[in-house]
Motif scaffolding. Sequence first.
Motif, mmCIF file in Angstrom:
data_model
loop_
_atom_site.group_PDB
_atom_site.id
_atom_site.type_symbol
_atom_site.label_atom_id
_atom_site.label_comp_id
_atom_site.label_asym_id
_atom_site.label_seq_id
_atom_site.Cartn_x
_atom_site.Cartn_y
_atom_site.Cartn_z
ATOM 1 N N THR A 157 0.824 -1.193 0.000
ATOM 2 C CA THR A 157 0.000 0.000 0.000
ATOM 3 C C THR A 157 0.859 1.244 0.000
ATOM 4 N N THR A 158 0.614 2.106 -0.980
ATOM 5 C CA THR A 158 1.296 3.391 -1.068
ATOM 6 C C THR A 158 0.257 4.487 -1.232
ATOM 7 N N PHE A 159 0.467 5.595 -0.556
ATOM 8 C CA PHE A 159 -0.485 6.699 -0.593
ATOM 9 C C PHE A 159 0.226 7.954 -1.090
ATOM 10 N N TYR A 160 -0.514 8.781 -1.819
ATOM 11 C CA TYR A 160 0.035 10.017 -2.358
ATOM 12 C C TYR A 160 -0.912 11.176 -2.095
ATOM 13 N N ALA A 161 -0.320 12.342 -1.850
ATOM 14 C CA ALA A 161 -1.116 13.561 -1.804
ATOM 15 C C ALA A 161 -1.608 13.883 -3.209
ATOM 16 N N ASP A 162 -2.762 14.515 -3.288
ATOM 17 C CA ASP A 162 -3.322 14.840 -4.596
ATOM 18 C C ASP A 162 -2.369 15.714 -5.413
ATOM 19 N N SER A 163 -1.622 16.558 -4.737
ATOM 20 C CA SER A 163 -0.746 17.507 -5.432
ATOM 21 C C SER A 163 0.418 16.833 -6.152
ATOM 22 N N VAL A 164 0.699 15.572 -5.816
ATOM 23 C CA VAL A 164 1.856 14.900 -6.432
ATOM 24 C C VAL A 164 1.474 13.642 -7.201
ATOM 25 N N GLY A 182 0.654 11.096 -9.886
ATOM 26 C CA GLY A 182 1.020 11.069 -11.293
ATOM 27 C C GLY A 182 2.391 11.644 -11.580
ATOM 28 N N ARG A 183 2.985 12.320 -10.599
ATOM 29 C CA ARG A 183 4.324 12.904 -10.789
ATOM 30 C C ARG A 183 5.364 12.271 -9.864
ATOM 31 N N PHE A 184 4.970 11.927 -8.671
ATOM 32 C CA PHE A 184 5.880 11.329 -7.688
ATOM 33 C C PHE A 184 5.559 9.850 -7.536
ATOM 34 N N SER A 185 6.585 9.068 -7.269
ATOM 35 C CA SER A 185 6.364 7.652 -6.975
ATOM 36 C C SER A 185 7.344 7.189 -5.909
ATOM 37 N N VAL A 186 6.858 6.295 -5.066
ATOM 38 C CA VAL A 186 7.635 5.772 -3.949
ATOM 39 C C VAL A 186 8.067 4.348 -4.253
ATOM 40 N N ALA A 187 9.302 4.047 -3.894
ATOM 41 C CA ALA A 187 9.797 2.671 -3.979
ATOM 42 C C ALA A 187 10.517 2.345 -2.684
ATOM 43 N N HIS A 188 10.554 1.077 -2.345
ATOM 44 C CA HIS A 188 11.220 0.646 -1.117
ATOM 45 C C HIS A 188 12.046 -0.580 -1.407
ATOM 46 N N ASP A 189 13.328 -0.502 -1.064
ATOM 47 C CA ASP A 189 14.233 -1.641 -1.197
ATOM 48 C C ASP A 189 14.442 -2.227 0.190
ATOM 49 N N ASN A 190 13.772 -3.319 0.461
ATOM 50 C CA ASN A 190 13.811 -3.911 1.796
ATOM 51 C C ASN A 190 15.216 -4.379 2.161
ATOM 52 N N ALA A 191 15.948 -4.914 1.181
ATOM 53 C CA ALA A 191 17.294 -5.415 1.449
ATOM 54 C C ALA A 191 18.238 -4.291 1.851
ATOM 55 N N LYS A 192 18.018 -3.112 1.302
ATOM 56 C CA LYS A 192 18.881 -1.973 1.602
ATOM 57 C C LYS A 192 18.281 -1.060 2.663
ATOM 58 N N MET A 230 10.710 11.961 -8.205
ATOM 59 C CA MET A 230 9.904 13.142 -8.450
ATOM 60 C C MET A 230 10.119 13.598 -9.885
ATOM 61 N N ASN A 231 9.050 13.591 -10.656
ATOM 62 C CA ASN A 231 9.105 13.985 -12.061
ATOM 63 C C ASN A 231 8.258 15.222 -12.302
ATOM 64 N N ASN A 232 8.536 15.906 -13.397
ATOM 65 C CA ASN A 232 7.781 17.097 -13.781
ATOM 66 C C ASN A 232 7.663 18.075 -12.610
ATOM 67 N N LEU A 233 8.779 18.382 -12.023
ATOM 68 C CA LEU A 233 8.798 19.259 -10.855
ATOM 69 C C LEU A 233 8.437 20.682 -11.235
ATOM 70 N N GLY A 234 7.787 21.359 -10.319
ATOM 71 C CA GLY A 234 7.430 22.756 -10.491
ATOM 72 C C GLY A 234 7.897 23.563 -9.288
ATOM 73 N N PRO A 235 7.893 24.887 -9.399
ATOM 74 C CA PRO A 235 8.323 25.737 -8.273
ATOM 75 C C PRO A 235 7.555 25.444 -6.988
ATOM 76 N N GLU A 236 6.330 24.986 -7.112
ATOM 77 C CA GLU A 236 5.525 24.675 -5.925
ATOM 78 C C GLU A 236 6.049 23.464 -5.165
ATOM 79 N N ASP A 237 6.955 22.723 -5.752
ATOM 80 C CA ASP A 237 7.551 21.563 -5.093
ATOM 81 C C ASP A 237 8.792 21.929 -4.283
#
Length: 129
Positions: A59-66, A68-78, A85-92
């Motif tokens: 389960t991954t959750f995102y704020a509406d503001s991000v 489609g642009r941000f994505s979370v990944a987790h490497d359990n071994a590390k 973060m893609n398509n960044l804007g000044p608001e980020d």
Amino acid sequence: QVQLVESGGGSVQAGGSLNLSCVVSGYTYRTKCLGWFRQAPGKEREGVASRYIYPEGLTTFYADSVKGRFSVAHDNAKNTLYLQMNNLGPEDTGMYYCAAGPTALSQCRDRRPNDYHYWGQGTQVAVSS
């Protein structure tokens, strides 16, 4: 005690990308939820994304503001959490923090800062127009 160390921040132009990393150490077996927050000058800390990691990766959750642009990944071994973060804007623009702590799925989803008990020092992101 859980320690978190962020890296990967920097300065980019609008439309650019950054990939943040957060290395988690300490009593990681107690950690069920990891989140990314940001805080711009003069504004409250905002939860941008969170991931319930135990059980892993369901389960991954995102704020509406991000969405489609941000994505979370987790490497359990590390023991590392990433924020692509893609398509960044000044608001980020802001200081980005990694945090850990909630045990309830609802708390992980809602990303209220007070529910997260452990915080990194942050990594700065600056986006110019």
